[in-house]
Scaffold this motif. Structure first.
Motif, PDB file in Angstrom:
ATOM      1  N   VAL A  62       0.826  -1.230  -0.171  1.00 17.57           N
ATOM      2  CA  VAL A  62       0.052  -0.006   0.176  1.00 17.57           C
ATOM      3  C   VAL A  62       0.930   1.200  -0.019  1.00 17.57           C
ATOM      4  O   VAL A  62       0.539   2.336  -0.843  1.00 17.57           O
ATOM      5  CB  VAL A  62      -0.982   0.036   1.148  1.00 17.57           C
ATOM      6  N   THR A  63       1.738   1.175   0.778  1.00 19.26           N
ATOM      7  CA  THR A  63       2.627   2.403   0.889  1.00 19.26           C
ATOM      8  C   THR A  63       3.664   2.592  -0.416  1.00 19.26           C
ATOM      9  O   THR A  63       3.579   3.800  -0.837  1.00 19.26           O
ATOM     10  CB  THR A  63       3.900   2.113   1.876  1.00 19.26           C
ATOM     11  N   LEU A  64       3.930   1.665  -1.150  1.00 21.27           N
ATOM     12  CA  LEU A  64       4.500   1.851  -2.237  1.00 21.27           C
ATOM     13  C   LEU A  64       3.638   2.325  -3.260  1.00 21.27           C
ATOM     14  O   LEU A  64       3.945   3.109  -4.237  1.00 21.27           O
ATOM     15  CB  LEU A  64       5.244   0.484  -2.633  1.00 21.27           C
ATOM     16  N   ALA A  65       2.423   1.754  -3.404  1.00 21.86           N
ATOM     17  CA  ALA A  65       1.431   2.349  -4.278  1.00 21.86           C
ATOM     18  C   ALA A  65       1.152   4.002  -4.204  1.00 21.86           C
ATOM     19  O   ALA A  65       1.057   4.671  -4.826  1.00 21.86           O
ATOM     20  CB  ALA A  65       0.235   1.384  -4.390  1.00 21.86           C
ATOM     21  N   LEU A  66       1.146   4.234  -2.717  1.00 18.02           N
ATOM     22  CA  LEU A  66       0.745   5.617  -2.573  1.00 18.02           C
ATOM     23  C   LEU A  66       1.948   6.593  -2.812  1.00 18.02           C
ATOM     24  O   LEU A  66       1.657   7.655  -3.537  1.00 18.02           O
ATOM     25  CB  LEU A  66       0.198   5.651  -1.056  1.00 18.02           C
ATOM     26  N   LEU A  67       3.022   6.072  -2.337  1.00 13.87           N
ATOM     27  CA  LEU A  67       4.194   7.035  -2.835  1.00 13.87           C
ATOM     28  C   LEU A  67       4.275   7.271  -4.263  1.00 13.87           C
ATOM     29  O   LEU A  67       4.875   8.200  -4.729  1.00 13.87           O
ATOM     30  CB  LEU A  67       5.532   6.360  -2.216  1.00 13.87           C
ATOM     31  N   ALA A  68       4.092   6.133  -5.002  1.00 12.84           N
ATOM     32  CA  ALA A  68       4.202   6.105  -6.308  1.00 12.84           C
ATOM     33  C   ALA A  68       3.340   7.023  -7.120  1.00 12.84           C
ATOM     34  O   ALA A  68       3.501   7.814  -7.999  1.00 12.84           O
ATOM     35  CB  ALA A  68       4.272   4.790  -7.194  1.00 12.84           C
ATOM     36  N   ALA A  69       2.207   6.864  -6.486  1.00 10.94           N
ATOM     37  CA  ALA A  69       0.967   7.622  -7.059  1.00 10.94           C
ATOM     38  C   ALA A  69       1.315   9.115  -6.555  1.00 10.94           C
ATOM     39  O   ALA A  69       0.980   9.989  -7.678  1.00 10.94           O
ATOM     40  CB  ALA A  69      -0.145   7.402  -6.714  1.00 10.94           C
ATOM     41  N   LEU A  70       1.910   9.396  -5.870  1.00 16.85           N
ATOM     42  CA  LEU A  70       2.110  10.764  -5.456  1.00 16.85           C
ATOM     43  C   LEU A  70       3.479  11.490  -6.000  1.00 16.85           C
ATOM     44  O   LEU A  70       3.996  12.689  -5.744  1.00 16.85           O
ATOM     45  CB  LEU A  70       2.070  11.224  -3.852  1.00 16.85           C
ATOM     46  N   GLY A  71       4.251  10.424  -6.648  1.00 14.70           N
ATOM     47  CA  GLY A  71       5.433  11.015  -7.290  1.00 14.70           C
ATOM     48  C   GLY A  71       6.725  11.026  -6.047  1.00 14.70           C
ATOM     49  O   GLY A  71       7.524  11.950  -6.487  1.00 14.70           O
ATOM     50  N   HIS A  72       6.579  10.541  -5.058  1.00 16.00           N
ATOM     51  CA  HIS A  72       7.751  10.694  -4.068  1.00 16.00           C
ATOM     52  C   HIS A  72       8.830   9.650  -4.292  1.00 16.00           C
ATOM     53  O   HIS A  72       8.950   8.572  -3.648  1.00 16.00           O
ATOM     54  CB  HIS A  72       7.168  10.486  -2.699  1.00 16.00           C
ATOM     55  N   ASP A  73       9.520   9.973  -5.212  1.00 17.74           N
ATOM     56  CA  ASP A  73      10.714   9.168  -5.619  1.00 17.74           C
ATOM     57  C   ASP A  73      11.686   8.660  -4.799  1.00 17.74           C
ATOM     58  O   ASP A  73      12.098   7.210  -4.636  1.00 17.74           O
ATOM     59  CB  ASP A  73      11.266   9.647  -6.902  1.00 17.74           C
ATOM     60  N   GLU A  74      12.208   9.509  -3.976  1.00 18.77           N
ATOM     61  CA  GLU A  74      13.012   8.848  -3.092  1.00 18.77           C
ATOM     62  C   GLU A  74      12.679   7.944  -1.747  1.00 18.77           C
ATOM     63  O   GLU A  74      13.214   7.115  -1.685  1.00 18.77           O
ATOM     64  CB  GLU A  74      13.776  10.103  -2.090  1.00 18.77           C
ATOM     65  N   GLU A  75      11.233   8.150  -1.563  1.00 20.25           N
ATOM     66  CA  GLU A  75      10.674   7.272  -0.487  1.00 20.25           C
ATOM     67  C   GLU A  75      10.397   6.074  -1.240  1.00 20.25           C
ATOM     68  O   GLU A  75      10.179   4.963  -0.765  1.00 20.25           O
ATOM     69  CB  GLU A  75       9.268   8.171  -0.320  1.00 20.25           C
TER      70      GLU A  75
END
Length: 137
Positions: free
Chosen positions: A67-80
């Motif tokens: 879930v975290t990876l999907a959210l971070l990817a969707a929001l464009g938080h590349d380093e995260e």
């Protein structure tokens, strides 16, 4: 935020979860880099993100990782994204799980966001594989 870190059970629990997911090296690096300016932020994420959300019993660490990876990817938080792809070594989320999460990102958040996330993950996987090969020699 006036509370001294380590005094609350939630902070201590969060620190243990954070270490188990991200690894001691990452957490120690973040703690050592903290200054008076951003130490309250480090304390907040340890207590709130790791001690409250990640410590909840409703999802497994694998599920939270996906879930975290999907959210971070969707929001464009590349380093995260990169950090949490590395963390899958500790959460049990597989490369297939990550692929499925990013496919969802493509449909629900956009192809460019998923494309970027796949690119980041491939780079991290390459680093992880190389590191394993070096240690196996």
């Amino acid at each position: 935020m006036d509370e001294v870190p380590g005094n609350s059970a939630r902070y201590r629990s969060g620190l243990a979860v954070r270490r188990s997911v991200l690894g001691d090296r990452h957490v120690d690096r973040a703690a050592n880099a903290a200054t008076d300016f951003d130490r309250p932020f480090q304390n907040l994420i340890t207590e709130a993100a790791w001690g409250t959300v990640w410590a909840r019993p409703g999802f497994t660490r694998r599920e939270r990782s996906i879930v975290t990876l999907a959210l971070l990817a969707a929001l464009g938080h590349d380093e995260e994204v990169a950090m949490h792809v590395r963390a899958t070594a500790n959460t049990g989320a597989s490369r297939d799980d990550i692929c499925e999460a990013f496919l969802h990102v493509a449909i629900y958040a956009g192809v460019p966001a998923a494309n970027r996330a796949f690119k980041i993950a491939k780079g991290v996987f390459s680093e992880m594989d190389e590191s394993q090969n070096v240690h196996a020699r």
